[in-house]
Design an enzyme around this catalytic site. Structure first.
Site, mmCIF file in Angstrom:
data_model
loop_
_atom_site.group_PDB
_atom_site.id
_atom_site.type_symbol
_atom_site.label_atom_id
_atom_site.label_comp_id
_atom_site.label_asym_id
_atom_site.label_seq_id
_atom_site.Cartn_x
_atom_site.Cartn_y
_atom_site.Cartn_z
ATOM 1 N N ARG A 134 -14.586 -19.433 -37.878
ATOM 2 C CA ARG A 134 -13.175 -19.334 -38.209
ATOM 3 C C ARG A 134 -13.007 -18.010 -38.944
ATOM 4 O O ARG A 134 -13.581 -17.804 -40.012
ATOM 5 C CB ARG A 134 -12.755 -20.522 -39.060
ATOM 6 C CG ARG A 134 -11.267 -20.526 -39.451
ATOM 7 C CD ARG A 134 -11.092 -19.991 -40.850
ATOM 8 N NE ARG A 134 -9.779 -20.256 -41.422
ATOM 9 C CZ ARG A 134 -9.326 -19.725 -42.545
ATOM 10 N NH1 ARG A 134 -10.095 -18.893 -43.237
ATOM 11 N NH2 ARG A 134 -8.146 -20.017 -43.004
ATOM 12 N N ASP A 160 -11.153 -15.448 -41.095
ATOM 13 C CA ASP A 160 -10.110 -15.518 -42.113
ATOM 14 C C ASP A 160 -9.075 -14.405 -41.966
ATOM 15 O O ASP A 160 -9.421 -13.240 -41.729
ATOM 16 C CB ASP A 160 -10.773 -15.424 -43.497
ATOM 17 C CG ASP A 160 -9.778 -15.481 -44.632
ATOM 18 O OD1 ASP A 160 -9.174 -16.549 -44.829
ATOM 19 O OD2 ASP A 160 -9.602 -14.460 -45.314
ATOM 20 N N HIS A 217 -4.609 -11.278 -39.636
ATOM 21 C CA HIS A 217 -3.472 -10.354 -39.779
ATOM 22 C C HIS A 217 -3.785 -9.243 -40.767
ATOM 23 O O HIS A 217 -3.068 -8.237 -40.816
ATOM 24 C CB HIS A 217 -2.223 -11.126 -40.223
ATOM 25 C CG HIS A 217 -2.465 -12.052 -41.371
ATOM 26 N ND1 HIS A 217 -2.909 -13.352 -41.191
ATOM 27 C CD2 HIS A 217 -2.351 -11.887 -42.713
ATOM 28 C CE1 HIS A 217 -3.049 -13.937 -42.378
ATOM 29 N NE2 HIS A 217 -2.726 -13.068 -43.311
ATOM 30 N N GLU A 250 -7.505 -17.374 -38.210
ATOM 31 C CA GLU A 250 -6.415 -17.709 -39.109
ATOM 32 C C GLU A 250 -5.431 -16.558 -39.049
ATOM 33 O O GLU A 250 -5.780 -15.419 -39.367
ATOM 34 C CB GLU A 250 -6.893 -17.892 -40.552
ATOM 35 C CG GLU A 250 -5.738 -18.300 -41.470
ATOM 36 C CD GLU A 250 -5.939 -17.922 -42.927
ATOM 37 O OE1 GLU A 250 -5.208 -18.451 -43.766
ATOM 38 O OE2 GLU A 250 -6.816 -17.083 -43.214
ATOM 39 N N ASP A 268 -0.052 -22.966 -38.862
ATOM 40 C CA ASP A 268 0.493 -23.475 -40.115
ATOM 41 C C ASP A 268 1.864 -24.104 -39.949
ATOM 42 O O ASP A 268 2.287 -24.901 -40.792
ATOM 43 C CB ASP A 268 0.561 -22.369 -41.159
ATOM 44 C CG ASP A 268 -0.788 -22.072 -41.796
ATOM 45 O OD1 ASP A 268 -1.712 -22.899 -41.643
ATOM 46 O OD2 ASP A 268 -0.922 -21.012 -42.438
ATOM 47 N N ASP A 269 2.599 -23.748 -38.890
ATOM 48 C CA ASP A 269 3.936 -24.312 -38.728
ATOM 49 C C ASP A 269 3.894 -25.834 -38.585
ATOM 50 O O ASP A 269 4.804 -26.525 -39.047
ATOM 51 C CB ASP A 269 4.627 -23.703 -37.508
ATOM 52 C CG ASP A 269 5.212 -22.327 -37.804
ATOM 53 O OD1 ASP A 269 4.853 -21.744 -38.852
ATOM 54 O OD2 ASP A 269 6.016 -21.831 -36.992
ATOM 55 N N VAL A 270 2.858 -26.344 -37.943
ATOM 56 C CA VAL A 270 2.741 -27.806 -37.818
ATOM 57 C C VAL A 270 2.539 -28.426 -39.191
ATOM 58 O O VAL A 270 3.150 -29.446 -39.536
ATOM 59 C CB VAL A 270 1.595 -28.183 -36.860
ATOM 60 C CG1 VAL A 270 1.398 -29.695 -36.823
ATOM 61 C CG2 VAL A 270 1.884 -27.655 -35.452
ATOM 62 N N HIS A 271 1.666 -27.798 -39.997
ATOM 63 C CA HIS A 271 1.480 -28.299 -41.364
ATOM 64 C C HIS A 271 2.794 -28.270 -42.137
ATOM 65 O O HIS A 271 3.171 -29.243 -42.788
ATOM 66 C CB HIS A 271 0.442 -27.468 -42.117
ATOM 67 C CG HIS A 271 0.462 -27.739 -43.593
ATOM 68 N ND1 HIS A 271 1.268 -27.023 -44.468
ATOM 69 C CD2 HIS A 271 -0.165 -28.663 -44.350
ATOM 70 C CE1 HIS A 271 1.125 -27.506 -45.689
ATOM 71 N NE2 HIS A 271 0.256 -28.493 -45.647
ATOM 72 N N ASP A 314 -6.173 -24.158 -48.082
ATOM 73 C CA ASP A 314 -5.086 -23.278 -48.492
ATOM 74 C C ASP A 314 -3.902 -24.062 -49.040
ATOM 75 O O ASP A 314 -3.361 -23.745 -50.092
ATOM 76 C CB ASP A 314 -4.614 -22.440 -47.299
ATOM 77 C CG ASP A 314 -5.345 -21.113 -47.188
ATOM 78 O OD1 ASP A 314 -5.798 -20.599 -48.231
ATOM 79 O OD2 ASP A 314 -5.460 -20.600 -46.073
ATOM 80 N N VAL A 344 -3.657 -27.018 -50.193
ATOM 81 C CA VAL A 344 -3.903 -27.783 -51.416
ATOM 82 C C VAL A 344 -4.277 -26.833 -52.548
ATOM 83 O O VAL A 344 -3.645 -26.801 -53.610
ATOM 84 C CB VAL A 344 -5.021 -28.831 -51.211
ATOM 85 C CG1 VAL A 344 -5.320 -29.551 -52.524
ATOM 86 C CG2 VAL A 344 -4.619 -29.840 -50.136
#
Length: 588
Positions: free
Chosen positions: A244, A246, A249, A283, A308-311, A379, A381
């Site tokens: 994964r 990090d 971007h 990510e 992240d949009d789903v989260h 992230d 939490v």
């Protein structure tokens, strides 16, 4: 005999390899490389490099830092480890269920060896891969791992390189793949001396966490090789199944071939060589589907990315929070869009950013398994001021509804350690920097960051306080308690059902149907012959069904329900208790 090599183009006159009882001059070769062959050196031999007579420095490509990043490097022979996973042929990402853990807080001991003792729990839960937060050697004993300095070494406090290998071996023996979180956009501040060796960093760009890694400026060819060799080494030498990457971007790269494309090409080639599937997961906050578009179609060819949009859609809907980046979320309409389009912001206005954001996903050509989604992760939490999980504010009923919506989605779901039983322990931001000035800068920076969002700085735990770290460790007595045990059974049943019902793992977004009533707060999702109905209201609701019930399956059509007293559905609707979810068999 050991051969020592280092890329040090900034050395003007000489480079030496310093051993315990001798110092050996190195020979300059093309491209800024220096080499020395030392008889008698081998596994365990301590060494450092001196550039132009300066202070001894650890090897930038050190495989082993027994005394931590502040100490000398040690020769490490990968062939000494006896692997037992010869049967392992990898694991597919399509249809997978992930589980994110932090080695230092997953168990009281905080080591790979202790984590191995809990792997049977994960196997019983039914997850298929474990995502391990960064283990590259960093300053201090404990931390999140995103301040790694020795990117080729494994943090010694966790068990070092042998410890990671034993953990991977143990995972494979239980049918679990292993994904490692790696950080290539910056390095940590403690004992980071790479800039003395060569142009590892550039001032062309900035990151929130430190100097940007030089991926496109003068001298960047070897820096890019440093990154690629690191990635391939984790797959080859540690038998990992996925990485994964990090914050891609922040991988600033204006070259014609972006470093992500180079990585995906090299990883695909290594997959063929090693004879098993290897995965790259990015990510990214760009909401750009080109990240996961195959290279032959003009994309970067990364296999999957965090979404992240789903989260955000799930979190804001369940908690009612609307601050910061949750401002545009919280409606059933927002969740419905992410469940069918992957991104909520896909060229739409983002009030948090003050601009339009994202690009539309081609749902006809992009399988949903390429998007890794979560109800909780490190992230979401740990980057809250108090590190509070949603279990600190939500009832078990709403936790169960959230889990049901996550694990019946078409994406690749991932759980955060302890989520499966509704862990009440927080997971906070913690550091262990030894330098007083650096420690204080982190402490003050953390408080200032949350003060800007309206938090009282006095309520922000001190990241340098050992108690902040200790409080973040999982309490393994919790799953034995009645409420936690019930939630754990629910998660386990959901994962099993996802595996048993092909429609729930179907990655075709264009086949997902969603209807909802914003005022009544119910949601109905059609996944082939499976219906998922949820009531988020605090009162019972009559939810209409998309199709007729197949009463030959489950309990008169009910495959799984959070409230066992959920009555069998009528022909076209079901009555759901407050804060509940049911999974139904529907006629095709």
């Amino acid at each position: 005999m050991a051969t020592f090599q280092v890329w040090a183009p900034f050395a003007r006159e000489r480079v030496e390899v310093e051993l315990t009882h001798s110092t050996v001059p190195m020979e300059r070769s093309a491209g800024g490389w220096w080499t020395a062959r030392v008889p008698g050196a081998g596994h365990g031999t301590a060494y450092s490099f001196r550039l132009d007579g300066g202070e001894p420095r650890a090897d930038p490509r050190s495989r082993w830092q027994p005394a931590g990043v502040a100490g000398p490097s040690a020769v490490y022979d990968h062939d000494r480890f006896e692997w037992g996973d010869g049967h392992w042929r990898g694991t597919p990402l399509a249809g997978a269920v992930g589980y994110e853990l932090h080695v230092g807080t997953f168990t009281p001991e905080g080591t790979f060896a202790a984590a191995i003792q809990r792997l049977d729990h994960l196997a019983a839960l039914g997850v298929t891969f474990v995502e391990v937060m960064p283990v590259a050697a960093f300053g201090g004993q404990h931390g999140w791992g995103y301040d790694g300095v020795g990117l080729y070494a494994v943090h010694e406090a966790y068990g070092g390189p042998d410890g990671l290998k034993a953990f991977v071996d143990a995972c494979h023996s239980r049918g679990l793949g292993v994904c490692l979180d790696v950080v290539y956009n910056h390095l940590g501040p403690a004992h980071n001396y790479l800039s003395e060796f060569g142009p590892y960093f550039t001032d062309k760009y900035a990151t929130p966490w430190g100097r940007a890694v030089n991926l496109d400026d003068a001298g960047s060819d070897e820096v890019r090789r440093f990154v690629v060799d690191n990635a391939i080494g984790w797959f080859r030498d540690f038998h990992l199944d996925a990485l994964r990457v990090d914050a891609v971007h922040a991988l600033h790269d204006e070259r014609a071939v972006h470093i992500l494309e180079v990585l995906s090409d090299e990883v695909d080639a290594a997959s063929t060589t090693l004879g098993r599937p290897l995965w790259l997961i990015a990510e990214s906050d760009r909401n750009d589907p080109r990240t996961v578009t195959p290279r032959e179609a003009g994309g970067f060819g990364v296999h999957a990315q965090w979404d992240d949009d789903v989260h955000h859609a799930l979190h804001a809907l369940l908690t009612g929070e609307r601050e910061g980046y949750y401002a545009d979320f919280g409606s059933l309409a927002a969740l419905a869009k992410t469940l069918t389009r992957a991104f909520f912001h896909d060229g739409t206005w983002s009030s948090f950013r003050g601009r339009t954001h994202g690009r539309q996903v081609d749902v006809e050509r992009t399988p949903a398994w390429r998007f890794v989604v979560a109800l909780q992760n490190h992230d979401q939490v740990g980057n809250r001021a108090a590190g509070d999980r949603i279990s600190a504010t939500l009832s078990d009923d709403l936790l169960a509804v959230g889990a049901g919506l996550l694990l019946t989605s078409p994406f690749t779901p991932m759980l955060f350690m302890g989520e499966e039983w509704g862990a009440r322990t927080p997971w906070r931001f913690f550091t262990d920097f030894e330098e007083p000035a650096l420690a204080d800068a982190v402490r003050q920076g953390r408080r200032a960051e949350f003060a800007a969002y309206g938090w009282n700085p006095a309520d922000v735990p001190d990241p340098q306080d050992p108690a902040t770290f200790e409080a973040s460790k999982l309490d393994w007595a919790e799953p034995e308690k009645e409420g936690a045990a019930r939630l754990l059974r629910w998660y386990t049943a959901l994962v099993r059902l996802r595996r048993e019902l092909p429609d729930l793992a179907d990655p075709r977004l264009y086949r997902v149907g969603v209807s909802y009533d914003e005022d009544a707060r119910w949601l109905s999702i059609r996944r082939g012959a499976v219906g998922v109905v949820a009531n988020l209201a605090d009162r019972p609701a009559q939810v209409p069904l998309d199709g007729s019930i197949d009463r030959s399956v489950g309990h008169n059509g009910v495959l799984l329900a959070w409230h066992p007293r959920t009555p069998p559905p009528d022909t076209d609707r079901i009555e759901l208790p407050a804060h509940s979810l049911a999974i139904l068999g529907l006629a095709r």
